[in-house]
Design a protein around this motif. Structure first.
Motif, mmCIF file in Angstrom:
data_model
loop_
_atom_site.group_PDB
_atom_site.id
_atom_site.type_symbol
_atom_site.label_atom_id
_atom_site.label_comp_id
_atom_site.label_asym_id
_atom_site.label_seq_id
_atom_site.Cartn_x
_atom_site.Cartn_y
_atom_site.Cartn_z
ATOM 1 N N ASN A 51 0.821 -1.218 0.000
ATOM 2 C CA ASN A 51 0.000 0.000 0.000
ATOM 3 C C ASN A 51 0.853 1.266 0.000
ATOM 4 O OD1 ASN A 51 -2.315 -1.563 0.015
ATOM 5 N ND2 ASN A 51 -2.558 -1.449 2.239
ATOM 6 N N GLU A 54 2.224 1.776 -3.516
ATOM 7 C CA GLU A 54 1.159 2.226 -4.415
ATOM 8 C C GLU A 54 0.787 3.683 -4.148
ATOM 9 O OE1 GLU A 54 -1.835 -0.749 -3.717
ATOM 10 O OE2 GLU A 54 -1.093 -2.002 -5.367
ATOM 11 N N LYS A 55 0.769 4.070 -2.883
ATOM 12 C CA LYS A 55 0.423 5.450 -2.501
ATOM 13 C C LYS A 55 1.438 6.435 -3.083
ATOM 14 C CE LYS A 55 0.005 8.131 1.724
ATOM 15 N NZ LYS A 55 0.058 8.055 3.181
ATOM 16 N N GLY A 57 3.208 5.934 -5.760
ATOM 17 C CA GLY A 57 2.979 5.930 -7.206
ATOM 18 C C GLY A 57 1.803 6.785 -7.640
ATOM 19 N N GLU A 58 0.854 6.984 -6.738
ATOM 20 C CA GLU A 58 -0.342 7.770 -7.062
ATOM 21 C C GLU A 58 -0.239 9.224 -6.606
ATOM 22 O OE1 GLU A 58 -3.325 5.462 -5.114
ATOM 23 O OE2 GLU A 58 -3.200 3.844 -6.593
ATOM 24 N N ARG A 60 0.567 13.134 -6.113
ATOM 25 C CA ARG A 60 0.686 14.274 -7.025
ATOM 26 C C ARG A 60 2.136 14.703 -7.085
ATOM 27 N NH1 ARG A 60 -4.522 18.003 -5.549
ATOM 28 N NH2 ARG A 60 -6.025 16.403 -6.044
ATOM 29 N N SER A 67 5.690 7.026 -11.783
ATOM 30 C CA SER A 67 4.475 6.431 -11.238
ATOM 31 C C SER A 67 4.281 5.012 -11.777
ATOM 32 C CB SER A 67 3.261 7.291 -11.599
ATOM 33 O OG SER A 67 2.079 6.666 -11.183
ATOM 34 N N GLN A 68 4.500 4.813 -13.064
ATOM 35 C CA GLN A 68 4.361 3.486 -13.665
ATOM 36 C C GLN A 68 5.395 2.517 -13.097
ATOM 37 O OE1 GLN A 68 4.660 4.675 -17.773
ATOM 38 N NE2 GLN A 68 2.436 4.653 -18.041
ATOM 39 N N LYS A 71 4.306 1.573 -9.505
ATOM 40 C CA LYS A 71 3.184 0.630 -9.539
ATOM 41 C C LYS A 71 3.664 -0.744 -10.019
ATOM 42 C CE LYS A 71 -0.404 4.089 -10.125
ATOM 43 N NZ LYS A 71 -1.357 4.724 -11.015
#
Length: 184
Positions: A51, A54-55, A57-58, A60, A67-68, A71
């Motif tokens: 998590n 992933e956070k 990667g997401e 701003r 980001s890719q 993820k």
């Protein structure tokens, strides 16, 4: 602020346990080292680590390619069918820590070899949250290596990791196609 992977050999892992007084069978070696160095962190279980990655990667301000990659790391390291699990017989999540500046995850990789001793390598995945976090992580790792006084990965080890690195090369993460220890 790109994520990076560092591999460490068993000799380095064993000596770090001795230098930091962790005992012979230290289970969460890097977590204990962070504690001994006074680093403030939140311990992450396997799901928490996934998590946290992933956070990041997401978040701003993180460009699309980073980001890719982030993820992709979450998928590769934590899904049962992920690249890392498919590459080797056994990869164990050991521990994870989240600081204000970065997420640090430690894995233990077993590389079985026919008629020879199984090789063990530590795999450190560092996912910075920002440039300051990236620099903090690099300095922390340099300090640990300096204190241990052992080369974390030699040329023979790097070669032993070839099959793993080739499978992971599509992730395009620093430390996979070239030894990131040379750039820290």
């Amino acid at each position: 602020m790109e994520p990076f992977v560092l591999f460490v050999n068993k000799k380095f892992m064993d000596k770090s346990s001795k230098v930091f007084g962790l005992g012979f069978l230290a289970r969460k070696r890097m977590l204990q080292i962070f504690e001994k160095l006074g680093i403030q962190f939140l311990e992450l279980d396997r799901e928490g680590a996934k998590n946290a990655i992933e956070k990041i990667g997401e978040a701003r301000g993180v460009n699309v390619s980073t980001s890719q990659v982030v993820k992709g790391l979450a998928l590769a390291f934590f899904l049962p069918s992920g690249l890392f699990v498919a590459t080797m017989k056994k990869v164990h999540y050991i521990c994870g820590m989240e600081t204000d500046g970065f997420v640090f995850l430690e894995f233990l990789a077993e590389i079985p070899r026919a008629f020879r001793t199984t090789l063990f390598y530590g795999v450190w995945l560092v996912v910075p949250k920002d440039e300051k976090g990236a620099e903090m992580a690099r300095q922390l790792i340099k300090d640990i290596v300096r204190r241990v006084g052992e080369i974390p990965l030699n040329d023979e080890d790097w070669e032993n990791l070839r099959a793993i690195r080739e499978k992971l090369s599509k992730l395009e993460v620093k430390g996979i196609s070239e030894n990131h220890w040379n750039y820290l």
